[in-house]
Design a protein around this motif. Sequence first.
Motif, PDB file in Angstrom:
ATOM      1  N   TRP A 246      37.589  43.856  49.380  1.00 61.97           N
ATOM      2  CA  TRP A 246      37.755  43.180  48.095  1.00 61.97           C
ATOM      3  C   TRP A 246      38.463  41.843  48.270  1.00 61.97           C
ATOM      4  CZ3 TRP A 246      41.816  41.339  45.168  1.00 61.97           C
ATOM      5  CH2 TRP A 246      41.517  40.986  43.851  1.00 61.97           C
ATOM      6  N   ARG A 247      38.017  40.859  47.484  1.00 63.13           N
ATOM      7  CA  ARG A 247      38.681  39.560  47.401  1.00 63.13           C
ATOM      8  C   ARG A 247      38.600  39.067  45.968  1.00 63.13           C
ATOM      9  NH1 ARG A 247      40.335  37.235  51.820  1.00 63.13           N
ATOM     10  NH2 ARG A 247      39.521  37.827  53.869  1.00 63.13           N
ATOM     11  N   PRO A 248      39.612  38.327  45.501  1.00 60.69           N
ATOM     12  CA  PRO A 248      39.517  37.763  44.153  1.00 60.69           C
ATOM     13  C   PRO A 248      38.362  36.771  44.064  1.00 60.69           C
ATOM     14  CG  PRO A 248      41.424  36.867  45.328  1.00 60.69           C
ATOM     15  CD  PRO A 248      40.870  37.966  46.174  1.00 60.69           C
ATOM     16  N   ASP A 249      37.700  36.751  42.917  1.00 62.51           N
ATOM     17  CA  ASP A 249      36.544  35.890  42.680  1.00 62.51           C
ATOM     18  C   ASP A 249      37.002  34.585  42.044  1.00 62.51           C
ATOM     19  OD1 ASP A 249      34.163  34.699  42.076  1.00 62.51           O
ATOM     20  OD2 ASP A 249      33.458  36.270  40.712  1.00 62.51           O
ATOM     21  N   ARG A 250      36.958  33.501  42.811  1.00 59.84           N
ATOM     22  CA  ARG A 250      37.445  32.213  42.314  1.00 59.84           C
ATOM     23  C   ARG A 250      36.514  31.610  41.264  1.00 59.84           C
ATOM     24  NH1 ARG A 250      41.669  30.374  45.338  1.00 59.84           N
ATOM     25  NH2 ARG A 250      42.086  31.542  47.259  1.00 59.84           N
ATOM     26  N   ALA A 251      35.286  32.098  41.185  1.00 56.95           N
ATOM     27  CA  ALA A 251      34.343  31.585  40.184  1.00 56.95           C
ATOM     28  C   ALA A 251      34.502  32.289  38.836  1.00 56.95           C
ATOM     29  CB  ALA A 251      32.910  31.749  40.687  1.00 56.95           C
ATOM     30  N   SER A 252      35.275  33.363  38.817  1.00 57.43           N
ATOM     31  CA  SER A 252      35.444  34.137  37.589  1.00 57.43           C
ATOM     32  C   SER A 252      36.350  33.403  36.604  1.00 57.43           C
ATOM     33  CB  SER A 252      36.036  35.509  37.918  1.00 57.43           C
ATOM     34  OG  SER A 252      36.392  36.200  36.745  1.00 57.43           O
ATOM     35  N   GLU A 253      36.133  33.687  35.316  1.00 52.83           N
ATOM     36  CA  GLU A 253      36.993  33.123  34.288  1.00 52.83           C
ATOM     37  C   GLU A 253      38.326  33.861  34.205  1.00 52.83           C
ATOM     38  OE1 GLU A 253      34.929  33.056  30.601  1.00 52.83           O
ATOM     39  OE2 GLU A 253      33.399  31.630  31.278  1.00 52.83           O
ATOM     40  N   VAL A 254      38.382  35.044  34.783  1.00 52.23           N
ATOM     41  CA  VAL A 254      39.630  35.808  34.793  1.00 52.23           C
ATOM     42  C   VAL A 254      40.578  35.177  35.809  1.00 52.23           C
ATOM     43  CG1 VAL A 254      40.669  38.078  35.209  1.00 52.23           C
ATOM     44  CG2 VAL A 254      38.376  37.911  34.207  1.00 52.23           C
ATOM     45  N   PRO A 255      41.823  34.868  35.414  1.00 51.67           N
ATOM     46  CA  PRO A 255      42.774  34.247  36.349  1.00 51.67           C
ATOM     47  C   PRO A 255      42.954  35.080  37.613  1.00 51.67           C
ATOM     48  CG  PRO A 255      43.639  34.213  34.108  1.00 51.67           C
ATOM     49  CD  PRO A 255      42.407  35.060  34.069  1.00 51.67           C
ATOM     50  N   LEU A 256      43.220  34.393  38.731  1.00 50.72           N
ATOM     51  CA  LEU A 256      43.357  35.091  40.009  1.00 50.72           C
ATOM     52  C   LEU A 256      44.438  36.156  39.961  1.00 50.72           C
ATOM     53  CD1 LEU A 256      43.024  32.140  42.575  1.00 50.72           C
ATOM     54  CD2 LEU A 256      41.322  33.876  42.028  1.00 50.72           C
ATOM     55  N   TYR A 257      45.597  35.822  39.362  1.00 46.74           N
ATOM     56  CA  TYR A 257      46.694  36.786  39.343  1.00 46.74           C
ATOM     57  C   TYR A 257      46.301  38.042  38.583  1.00 46.74           C
ATOM     58  CZ  TYR A 257      48.153  36.168  34.466  1.00 46.74           C
ATOM     59  OH  TYR A 257      48.198  36.183  33.094  1.00 46.74           O
ATOM     60  N   LYS A 258      45.491  37.856  37.508  1.00 47.54           N
ATOM     61  CA  LYS A 258      45.055  38.983  36.709  1.00 47.54           C
ATOM     62  C   LYS A 258      44.078  39.857  37.491  1.00 47.54           C
ATOM     63  CE  LYS A 258      45.115  41.000  32.614  1.00 47.54           C
ATOM     64  NZ  LYS A 258      46.366  41.507  32.012  1.00 47.54           N
ATOM     65  N   GLN A 259      43.164  39.222  38.245  1.00 47.22           N
ATOM     66  CA  GLN A 259      42.246  39.987  39.087  1.00 47.22           C
ATOM     67  C   GLN A 259      43.014  40.829  40.103  1.00 47.22           C
ATOM     68  OE1 GLN A 259      38.803  37.880  40.757  1.00 47.22           O
ATOM     69  NE2 GLN A 259      39.300  36.152  39.439  1.00 47.22           N
ATOM     70  N   ILE A 260      44.029  40.211  40.716  1.00 44.77           N
ATOM     71  CA  ILE A 260      44.826  40.913  41.727  1.00 44.77           C
ATOM     72  C   ILE A 260      45.587  42.067  41.093  1.00 44.77           C
ATOM     73  CG2 ILE A 260      46.787  40.677  43.305  1.00 44.77           C
ATOM     74  CD1 ILE A 260      45.790  37.798  43.838  1.00 44.77           C
ATOM     75  N   ALA A 261      46.177  41.821  39.916  1.00 44.65           N
ATOM     76  CA  ALA A 261      46.917  42.874  39.222  1.00 44.65           C
ATOM     77  C   ALA A 261      46.001  44.043  38.867  1.00 44.65           C
ATOM     78  CB  ALA A 261      47.572  42.302  37.961  1.00 44.65           C
ATOM     79  N   ASN A 262      44.801  43.740  38.373  1.00 44.93           N
ATOM     80  CA  ASN A 262      43.855  44.797  38.011  1.00 44.93           C
ATOM     81  C   ASN A 262      43.428  45.611  39.235  1.00 44.93           C
ATOM     82  OD1 ASN A 262      43.930  43.969  35.353  1.00 44.93           O
ATOM     83  ND2 ASN A 262      42.051  42.757  35.474  1.00 44.93           N
ATOM     84  N   TYR A 263      43.211  44.913  40.343  1.00 40.02           N
ATOM     85  CA  TYR A 263      42.791  45.591  41.579  1.00 40.02           C
ATOM     86  C   TYR A 263      43.894  46.516  42.085  1.00 40.02           C
ATOM     87  CZ  TYR A 263      41.614  46.194  46.516  1.00 40.02           C
ATOM     88  OH  TYR A 263      41.345  46.728  47.749  1.00 40.02           O
TER      89      TYR A 263
END
Length: 479
Positions: A3-20
Amino acid sequence: MEWRPDRASEVPLYKQIANYLESRILNGEFPPGSRLPSERVLANQWKVNRSTVNCAFEELRSAGLVSRIVGRGTVVIRNLPGSGTKQFPNWDMYVKQGYYPPNNPVNQNIYRFIRADEPMINFAIGELSSDLQPVELMKEAYSSIELNNDLGYEHIQGNITLRETISEHMKTYRKIESTPSSLLITSGAQQAIHLIIRGLLKPGDSVAIEDPSYAYSLPIFHSEGLHTHLLPVQNNGIDPDQIITLHKRYRLKMLFLNPTYQNPTGTTLDLERRRRILEICSKFGIAIVEDDPYSITGYDGTSIPSMKSMDKEGLVLYVSSLTKIIASGLRIGWILGPQTVINHLADVKQQFDFSHPSLPQLIAAKLLSSKHFDEHIMHLREGLKIKRDLTIRSLEKELKGIISFSVPEGGIHLWCKLNDEEIDENLLFKESLKKGVVFAPGSTLGSKHNYIRLTYSRVETNCISEGIQLLAQSLRELE
């Protein structure tokens, strides 16, 4: 895929990491009481700023999933939402109190960095580069295998055809007489060493290993409660008389030697010293484990008698593998020894993994019996010599007078001394990592500091000069 955060997503990186991380906490991968990886580790792993990871941790803390504890880091809370009064195992305590200690932190760093996505010029790991592996020969071996209907467990000692083939191989290439029944197939030489220690020694026994040596880096020598004593490696190998001194004081049970193109020094124990060691061990009843992964790689094709080939009294357990002459991923090693020992070690191995996988054994048997195997060995010797010479030329160009070394006549390692004793090889290791070069600091392989091991077999030939240039830059920045 990792898994890696998706930089193209509209969801902020920190939020993606927190959710993961939240999903991994709730499914038990990070159970209550366990620590999350540090901000620095996760930032490096996912190529984000530490502040981004910090924001993710704060998101988890606000959700009541973690707490920040000084001296421990970020810890999953013990009373997760919905857990009620349930009790959870303290996995951190299990890890700390487990039977096996962790690898040396430097070695952990090496393994972490060479598995990372970013390219590294790898002088650290004892593998063959892609241009030295017999890929076409392996494809041919694989395609010629006829699988029958019986894909069950193999013989407890290993596939009989492979053991017959290894027996012939050792007679042809290593001048060692053996029978298939005296061989045990293992998952590389490292498992062979583990089996010998677990199966033949007990806590409190004294053993001697070379200093420096690969054995020094193996935690199993300490986790099994053995008393380990060091034999300094000189230009011609260890001094046999020091075995007598150690034995009189500690009553040695076993001697672990890598006598030919030794790891890490590249030195070879001379013939007279081999005879003397056999004589001493015969007199005092000391068993010898001869680890011999490199003897077939002698660049000029000279055959150096193994200690096993000179042993007429059953003193030597002989360990070797295909890791350094074919490919590490094949995971084929073996132990040659007295029948009673092989029977017992086979029983111990069966308690670990029941039997060795069939397919790698069938491939290995085909490879070793191929009419093109000798061509591969010739190519391997030539390729390793080219890499060695290029490494030496690059060192002489970039670091003449700063690093000194002896030139090995075979094997895969160059043992280098940092002439300025004020330079810390561990600081050099950290500085080199920043520039994309990884090597093994000498202190991970023995008691000597101010040394580094450059393993040239794994580096692609066209990257060697660049790697030494970057190493030189790192050294100069520490002066």
